[in-house]
Scaffold this motif. Structure first.
Motif, PDB file in Angstrom:
ATOM      1  N   ASP A  75       0.855  -1.189   0.000  1.00 27.34           N
ATOM      2  CA  ASP A  75       0.000   0.000   0.000  1.00 27.34           C
ATOM      3  C   ASP A  75       0.893   1.242   0.000  1.00 27.34           C
ATOM      4  N   TYR A  76       1.579   1.447  -1.126  1.00 28.61           N
ATOM      5  CA  TYR A  76       2.481   2.580  -1.284  1.00 28.61           C
ATOM      6  C   TYR A  76       1.841   3.586  -2.227  1.00 28.61           C
ATOM      7  N   ARG A  77       1.325   4.630  -1.635  1.00 27.68           N
ATOM      8  CA  ARG A  77       0.597   5.663  -2.376  1.00 27.68           C
ATOM      9  C   ARG A  77       1.510   6.406  -3.347  1.00 27.68           C
ATOM     10  N   VAL A  85      11.473   5.586  -4.215  1.00 26.39           N
ATOM     11  CA  VAL A  85      10.561   4.519  -4.626  1.00 26.39           C
ATOM     12  C   VAL A  85      10.507   3.485  -3.500  1.00 26.39           C
ATOM     13  N   LEU A  86       9.298   3.186  -3.014  1.00 24.36           N
ATOM     14  CA  LEU A  86       9.094   2.203  -1.946  1.00 24.36           C
ATOM     15  C   LEU A  86      10.064   2.485  -0.797  1.00 24.36           C
ATOM     16  N   THR A  87      10.936   1.526  -0.447  1.00 25.85           N
ATOM     17  CA  THR A  87      11.923   1.751   0.621  1.00 25.85           C
ATOM     18  C   THR A  87      13.333   1.869   0.045  1.00 25.85           C
ATOM     19  N   SER A  88      13.436   2.179  -1.254  1.00 19.88           N
ATOM     20  CA  SER A  88      14.739   2.274  -1.909  1.00 19.88           C
ATOM     21  C   SER A  88      15.419   3.593  -1.563  1.00 19.88           C
ATOM     22  N   LYS A  89      16.612   3.770  -2.105  1.00 15.24           N
ATOM     23  CA  LYS A  89      17.351   5.005  -1.859  1.00 15.24           C
ATOM     24  C   LYS A  89      17.319   5.953  -3.055  1.00 15.24           C
ATOM     25  N   ARG A  90      16.539   5.612  -4.093  1.00 13.28           N
ATOM     26  CA  ARG A  90      16.444   6.474  -5.271  1.00 13.28           C
ATOM     27  C   ARG A  90      14.994   6.734  -5.644  1.00 13.28           C
ATOM     28  N   ALA A  91      14.810   7.804  -6.428  1.00  9.51           N
ATOM     29  CA  ALA A  91      13.473   8.204  -6.869  1.00  9.51           C
ATOM     30  C   ALA A  91      13.163   7.778  -8.302  1.00  9.51           C
ATOM     31  N   GLU A  92      14.170   7.403  -9.061  1.00  7.98           N
ATOM     32  CA  GLU A  92      13.958   7.030 -10.461  1.00  7.98           C
ATOM     33  C   GLU A  92      14.851   5.865 -10.842  1.00  7.98           C
ATOM     34  N   ASN A  93      14.430   5.126 -11.891  1.00 11.34           N
ATOM     35  CA  ASN A  93      15.179   3.981 -12.405  1.00 11.34           C
ATOM     36  C   ASN A  93      15.514   2.999 -11.292  1.00 11.34           C
ATOM     37  N   VAL A  94      14.447   2.416 -10.750  1.00 13.94           N
ATOM     38  CA  VAL A  94      14.556   1.455  -9.659  1.00 13.94           C
ATOM     39  C   VAL A  94      13.879   0.152 -10.091  1.00 13.94           C
ATOM     40  N   ALA A  95      14.575  -0.957  -9.874  1.00 12.01           N
ATOM     41  CA  ALA A  95      13.996  -2.289 -10.079  1.00 12.01           C
ATOM     42  C   ALA A  95      13.908  -2.960  -8.714  1.00 12.01           C
ATOM     43  N   ALA A  96      12.822  -3.704  -8.480  1.00  9.19           N
ATOM     44  CA  ALA A  96      12.637  -4.347  -7.178  1.00  9.19           C
ATOM     45  C   ALA A  96      12.153  -5.781  -7.353  1.00  9.19           C
ATOM     46  N   ALA A  97      12.748  -6.677  -6.559  1.00  4.29           N
ATOM     47  CA  ALA A  97      12.290  -8.065  -6.447  1.00  4.29           C
ATOM     48  C   ALA A  97      11.673  -8.185  -5.054  1.00  4.29           C
ATOM     49  N   PHE A 114      -3.790  -4.648  -9.093  1.00  3.71           N
ATOM     50  CA  PHE A 114      -2.715  -3.829  -8.555  1.00  3.71           C
ATOM     51  C   PHE A 114      -2.799  -2.444  -9.161  1.00  3.71           C
ATOM     52  N   LEU A 115      -2.379  -1.448  -8.420  1.00  2.77           N
ATOM     53  CA  LEU A 115      -2.127  -0.130  -8.963  1.00  2.77           C
ATOM     54  C   LEU A 115      -0.618   0.001  -8.986  1.00  2.77           C
ATOM     55  N   THR A 116      -0.086   0.429 -10.104  1.00  2.31           N
ATOM     56  CA  THR A 116       1.357   0.472 -10.250  1.00  2.31           C
ATOM     57  C   THR A 116       1.808   1.628 -11.116  1.00  2.31           C
ATOM     58  N   ASN A 117       2.979   2.109 -10.829  1.00  3.99           N
ATOM     59  CA  ASN A 117       3.691   3.107 -11.610  1.00  3.99           C
ATOM     60  C   ASN A 117       5.164   2.721 -11.482  1.00  3.99           C
ATOM     61  N   ASP A 118       5.702   1.959 -12.340  1.00  4.41           N
ATOM     62  CA  ASP A 118       5.401   1.695 -13.730  1.00  4.41           C
ATOM     63  C   ASP A 118       5.057   0.204 -13.931  1.00  4.41           C
ATOM     64  N   GLY A 119       6.046  -0.663 -14.149  1.00  3.83           N
ATOM     65  CA  GLY A 119       5.785  -2.045 -14.539  1.00  3.83           C
ATOM     66  C   GLY A 119       5.733  -3.022 -13.380  1.00  3.83           C
ATOM     67  N   ILE A 120       4.970  -4.121 -13.586  1.00  3.21           N
ATOM     68  CA  ILE A 120       4.835  -5.147 -12.558  1.00  3.21           C
ATOM     69  C   ILE A 120       4.529  -6.500 -13.188  1.00  3.21           C
ATOM     70  N   ARG A 121       5.110  -7.543 -12.602  1.00  6.67           N
ATOM     71  CA  ARG A 121       4.678  -8.924 -12.840  1.00  6.67           C
ATOM     72  C   ARG A 121       4.520  -9.520 -11.452  1.00  6.67           C
ATOM     73  N   ALA A 122       3.277  -9.720 -11.044  1.00  8.42           N
ATOM     74  CA  ALA A 122       2.989 -10.191  -9.685  1.00  8.42           C
ATOM     75  C   ALA A 122       2.470 -11.619  -9.738  1.00  8.42           C
ATOM     76  N   LYS A 123       3.167 -12.506  -9.000  1.00 11.50           N
ATOM     77  CA  LYS A 123       2.737 -13.899  -8.878  1.00 11.50           C
ATOM     78  C   LYS A 123       2.302 -14.127  -7.434  1.00 11.50           C
ATOM     79  N   ILE A 124       1.166 -14.792  -7.296  1.00 12.37           N
ATOM     80  CA  ILE A 124       0.693 -15.229  -5.985  1.00 12.37           C
ATOM     81  C   ILE A 124       0.294 -16.688  -6.136  1.00 12.37           C
ATOM     82  N   GLY A 125       0.758 -17.511  -5.207  1.00 15.31           N
ATOM     83  CA  GLY A 125       0.412 -18.929  -5.251  1.00 15.31           C
ATOM     84  C   GLY A 125       0.743 -19.579  -6.568  1.00 15.31           C
ATOM     85  N   GLY A 126       1.835 -19.145  -7.219  1.00 21.74           N
ATOM     86  CA  GLY A 126       2.290 -19.744  -8.466  1.00 21.74           C
ATOM     87  C   GLY A 126       1.634 -19.220  -9.727  1.00 21.74           C
TER      88      GLY A 126
END
Length: 190
Positions: A75-77, A85-97, A114-126
Motif C-alpha cells: 500500500d504505497y501511495r 521509490v518504496l523503501t529504496s534510496k532512489r526516486a527514479e530507475n529502480v527495479a525491485a524483487a 494492482f495499482l502500479t507506476n510503472d511495470g509489474i509482474r505479480a505472482k501469488i500462489g504460483g
C-alpha cells in the motif's frame, strides 16, 4: 482490406470471449504453511541507468542487487516527484524483487488487481495475477479472478520497476461480486 478488417474483428471477439469465459486462476497455498513470519515483504533493489521494461528490470536485479528495508505491505501511495521509490534510496530507475507471503482469510473466488507506476509482474500462489510491462502513471492492472482453495499463506513473488517521476504500488482484493479494497499490511509476511 475488408477481409482483413473482418478477420481482425473476429479474432478480437474470440479473444474477448476466451478471456471472459476463462476459469479463475487456482492459487496454490504454501506447503508447508510458514510460521514465525516477520511482518511485511522482503525486497531487493537494483538501480539500472534507464529501465524501460520488466526484462531490463530482471536483468539489473540479476547483475547486482542489494537488500532493502522490508516493505510494510503493498500500500504505497503515489509519491511526489523526487521521493524515493518504496523503501529504496532512489526516486527514479529502480527495479525491485519483492518476496514473501500473503494471507487469505477465506477460501473462494476473489478478484485481485494492482495499482502500479510503472511495470509489474505479480505472482501469488504460483499464478501471474498482475501484469503491466511499460510506463504509466499510478493506474490499475487488468483484474484477475483467482480461486483460493483454503485459508492460509500464499507465496508472493513480484518483479516491479519505476522509471521516471512518481511511483506507487498497491494490491487490492475482493470476493467475487464485491468491491475490491486495499490489502491490509497485516496480511503480508516474510
Amino acid at each position: 482490406m475488408k477481409r482483413f478488417l473482418t478477420s481482425t474483428i473476429a479474432a478480437i471477439v474470440v479473444t474477448c470471449a476466451t478471456v471472459l469465459s476463462a476459469a479463475p486462476l487456482k492459487l496454490q497455498p504454501a506447503k508447508p504453511q510458514p510460521s514465525g513470519l516477520k511482518p511485511g515483504l522482503s525486497v531487493r533493489y537494483a538501480y539500472p541507468e534507464n529501465v524501460k521494461n520488466l526484462s531490463e528490470a530482471s536483468s539489473a536485479l540479476t547483475i547486482s542487487s542489494e537488500r532493502g528495508r522490508p516493505l510494510s505491505g503493498l500500500d504505497y501511495r503515489d509519491t511526489d516527484e523526487g521521493d524515493p521509490v518504496l523503501t529504496s534510496k532512489r526516486a527514479e530507475n529502480v527495479a525491485a524483487a519483492i518476496k514473501g507471503y500473503v494471507h487469505f482469510s477465506k477460501p473462494g473466488i476473489h478478484n485481485v488487481d494492482f495499482l502500479t507506476n510503472d511495470g509489474i509482474r505479480a505472482k501469488i500462489g504460483g499464478q501471474v495475477v498482475g501484469m503491466f510491462d511499460g510506463r504509466q502513471s499510478c493506474d490499475t492492472t487488468i483484474m484477475s479472478e483467482v480461486e483460493v482453495p483454503s485459508a492460509g499463506w500464499y507465496k508472493v513473488d513480484i518483479l516491479y520497476f519505476q522509471r521516471y517521476n512518481t511511483s506507487c504500488l498497491h494490491m487490492r482484493m475482493g470476493a467475487k461480486g464485491a468491491r475490491v479494497s486495499w490489502m491490509p499490511n497485516k496480511a503480508f509476511g516474510h
